[in-house]
Design a protein around this motif. Structure first.
Motif, short mmCIF file in Angstrom:
data_model
loop_
_atom_site.label_atom_id
_atom_site.label_comp_id
_atom_site.label_asym_id
_atom_site.label_seq_id
_atom_site.Cartn_x
_atom_site.Cartn_y
_atom_site.Cartn_z
N SER A 118 0.84 -1.21 0.00
CA SER A 118 0.00 0.00 0.00
C SER A 118 0.87 1.25 0.00
O SER A 118 0.66 2.17 -0.79
CB SER A 118 -0.91 0.02 1.24
N PHE A 119 1.85 1.28 0.90
CA PHE A 119 2.75 2.43 0.98
C PHE A 119 3.57 2.58 -0.30
O PHE A 119 3.89 3.69 -0.72
CB PHE A 119 3.69 2.29 2.19
N THR A 120 3.93 1.45 -0.92
CA THR A 120 4.71 1.49 -2.15
C THR A 120 3.88 2.07 -3.29
O THR A 120 4.37 2.86 -4.09
CB THR A 120 5.22 0.08 -2.51
N ILE A 121 2.61 1.68 -3.37
CA ILE A 121 1.72 2.23 -4.40
C ILE A 121 1.54 3.73 -4.20
O ILE A 121 1.55 4.51 -5.17
CB ILE A 121 0.35 1.51 -4.39
N ILE A 122 1.40 4.16 -2.94
CA ILE A 122 1.30 5.59 -2.66
C ILE A 122 2.55 6.30 -3.15
O ILE A 122 2.48 7.40 -3.72
CB ILE A 122 1.08 5.83 -1.14
N ALA A 123 3.72 5.69 -2.94
CA ALA A 123 4.98 6.29 -3.41
C ALA A 123 5.00 6.37 -4.93
O ALA A 123 5.61 7.29 -5.50
CB ALA A 123 6.17 5.48 -2.90
N ASP A 124 4.34 5.44 -5.61
CA ASP A 124 4.31 5.44 -7.07
C ASP A 124 3.42 6.53 -7.63
O ASP A 124 3.74 7.15 -8.65
CB ASP A 124 3.80 4.08 -7.60
N ILE A 125 2.27 6.77 -7.00
CA ILE A 125 1.27 7.66 -7.61
C ILE A 125 1.26 9.07 -7.02
O ILE A 125 0.53 9.93 -7.51
CB ILE A 125 -0.15 7.04 -7.52
N TYR A 126 2.08 9.30 -5.97
CA TYR A 126 2.16 10.65 -5.38
C TYR A 126 3.62 11.08 -5.28
O TYR A 126 4.50 10.26 -5.00
CB TYR A 126 1.53 10.68 -3.99
N SER A 127 3.85 12.37 -5.45
CA SER A 127 5.19 12.93 -5.30
C SER A 127 5.55 13.00 -3.82
O SER A 127 4.68 12.90 -2.95
CB SER A 127 5.26 14.33 -5.92
N VAL A 128 6.83 13.20 -3.52
CA VAL A 128 7.31 13.21 -2.14
C VAL A 128 6.59 14.23 -1.29
O VAL A 128 6.21 13.97 -0.14
CB VAL A 128 8.84 13.46 -2.09
N ASP A 129 6.35 15.44 -1.85
CA ASP A 129 5.74 16.51 -1.05
C ASP A 129 4.29 16.22 -0.69
O ASP A 129 3.77 16.75 0.30
CB ASP A 129 5.83 17.85 -1.79
N LYS A 130 3.61 15.37 -1.47
CA LYS A 130 2.21 15.03 -1.18
C LYS A 130 2.07 13.72 -0.40
O LYS A 130 1.01 13.43 0.16
CB LYS A 130 1.41 14.91 -2.48
N ARG A 131 3.15 12.96 -0.37
CA ARG A 131 3.09 11.61 0.17
C ARG A 131 2.70 11.57 1.65
O ARG A 131 1.91 10.76 2.09
CB ARG A 131 4.44 10.92 -0.03
N ALA A 132 3.29 12.48 2.44
CA ALA A 132 3.04 12.49 3.88
C ALA A 132 1.57 12.74 4.18
O ALA A 132 0.98 12.11 5.07
CB ALA A 132 3.91 13.53 4.57
#
Length: 487
Positions: A117-131
């Motif tokens: 789940s966290f990996t998919i979030i890293a794929d579809i969102y940039s670092v600044d939006k990830r948190a």
């Protein structure tokens, strides 16, 4: 990011999957007295939870590597399918032995859900939006902490405990369909062989160390504990030697050359260990000492889950401006304040103070866990994001599993010391005291003494918790003062 992916719907699907695993622990805890009563297995009750954590932790790094090699979608869906198969078998269980085996299967599937789940979030969102997205995704835990006790109670009262597991099926199937339809990723061709020997050695080392601590917590140090620990040492050394030679290792040892990566994961493990002590034992305090009902006692930790979301949002802004070292220094300060407060509480602490402490800790937990996760992802190349994310998840799971065993040893030892001092009391009375519905069965003149024994056990846990947080702060001081994100 693949433009064909429906980011909003995939995010919702990830949220639902996270909620599914978040609600699982609490809803099973709510139903456990009924399950134990029907299946006659109180002596095996701990293994219903422990085996789930063991298999979950054991499989997490394997799924992380497979997500990098085969793709996120097939691994995520495979994990969900295994989780649902395990849930179905749990629902059909007619003995504690079959329930424990089914929970092991369920844990094998759950090992994929959180890291991927966290990996998919890293794929579809940039670092600044990830948190921020991880903060929203983390709100599933807050919602689960409120919904699960009520839902579990309703299911047990109006249906039967089997439906605690069957309810996962429709939710899980909808989640699988959403990921299959709306998450698009390029088909990956496996460029190298999967490191099966490394996987086996890693699973053996994780399983043996977790089992040795679990056994130690249950029965004290015996020959089996020592053998398990010996197996852990040997399998870990063999794993390290093998990973140095293999072409495509299951966990690249190069990750550990980055000081920030190592420190972030160690801090995540320590704080997750403190977190499990907070969440498990505060309801014990509010039920056993304050005499509150189970449903009310569970709400004592709810502010932590809600403020966790706020902490995650703060983490996004803080990481944009400061180094991980500085961000963690601030978040660990919040946790230290909460830890010292818990370690200083008197036996007659009013209920509302737990709300305040829980809120302070929630902010610290939200910033710390989000920062360590996003930083671990951002320090590695895109090809290693799955491995880095799963290792971060593994660190947190190991921290929780090991520390819950250590806390159990402290808790039981401190309580026993007090009980030995008091004539007429015995250890078995604590089981009756902790349940507010049965506490009045005890001799009234012994209840204050038993509560004092319970308090000493809990007090020992939170004194240990202070030292864990201080250790995390000291380790964080050795981090770099500069950012070196790769993405």
């Amino acid at each position: 990011m693949n433009s064909k992916t429906n980011v909003k719907l995939v995010t919702i699907a990830i949220f639902v999957a996270t909620f599914l695993t978040a609600v699982e622990g609490t809803i099973v805890s709510t139903a456990m007295p009924t399950i134990v009563g029907e299946l006659h297995g109180v002596s095996l009750m701990n293994w219903v939870f422990s085996i789930y954590l063991l298999t979950n932790a054991m499989m997490t790094p394997i799924y992380g590597k497979l997500a990098d090699v085969l793709g996120r979608k097939p691994v995520f869906i495979f994990g969900l399918v295994i989780f649902l198969v395990g849930s179905t078998l749990c629902g059909f269980s007619n003995s504690m032995a079959t329930l424990i085996i089914s929970r092991a299967i369920q844990g094998i599937g759950a090992g994929a859900i959180m890291p991927v789940s966290f990996t998919i979030i890293a794929d579809i969102y940039s670092v600044d939006k990830r948190a921020k997205i991880m903060g929203l995704n983390g709100s599933a835990w807050g919602i689960a902490s409120i919904v699960a006790p009520l839902l579990g109670g309703f299911i047990v009262d109006h249906l039967n405990w089997h439906w605690v597991f069957f309810i996962n099926l429709p939710i899980g199937l909808v989640t699988i369909a959403m990921i299959q339809i709306f998450f698009k990723e390029k088909r990956r061709i496996m460029s190298s062989k999967i490191d099966f020997l490394g996987s086996i050695l890693l699973m053996l080392s994780i399983l043996s160390i977790l089992y040795s601590f679990q056994r130690w917590g249950d029965d004290g140090i015996d020959l089996i504990v020592l053998i398990s620990f010996f197996i852990f040492i040997i399998s870990l050394l063999l794993f390290i030697q093998w990973e140095k030679r293999v072409e495509d290792p299951i966990i690249s040892l190069k990750l550990f050359n980055n000081r920030t990566f190592v420190i972030q994961n160690v801090v995540a493990a320590l704080i997750s260990g403190f977190l499990i002590g907070f969440e498990v034992y505060i309801p014990t305090w509010t039920q056993g000492i304050l005499g509150l009902k189970a449903s009310m006692a569970g709400f004592a930790v709810t502010p932590s889950s809600i403020l966790w979301i706020a902490g995650s949002f703060f983490a996004g802004s803080m990481m944009a401006a400061w180094t991980p070292k500085k961000v963690l220094s601030i978040s660990l300060f919040f946790i230290l304040v909460g830890a010292i407060a818990l370690g200083s509480l008197p036996i007659n602490t009013p209920f509302y103070l737990f709300f305040i402490i829980s809120a302070v800790l929630g902010i610290g937990f939200g910033i710390t866990i989000t920062t360590t996760t996003v930083t671990a992802q951002s320090l590695v190349p895109q090809a290693d994001v799955g491995v880095a994310t799963s290792f971060n998840t593994l660190s947190r799971t190991l921290g929780q599993t090991l520390m819950i065993s250590v806390f159990g040893i402290i808790f039981n030892t401190q309580m026993h010391k007090e009980i030995v001092k008091t004539p007429g009391t015995k250890d078995s009375m604590m089981d009756i005291l902790i349940n507010p519905q049965t506490a009045n069965q005890l001799p009234q003149h012994l209840i204050p003494k038993l509560r004092e024994a319970l308090y000493q056990g809990l007090h020992g846990i939170y004194i240990a918790g202070i030292f864990i947080v201080i250790l995390a702060i000291i380790i964080n001081l050795f981090d770099k003062k500069t950012k070196d994100y790769l993405q």
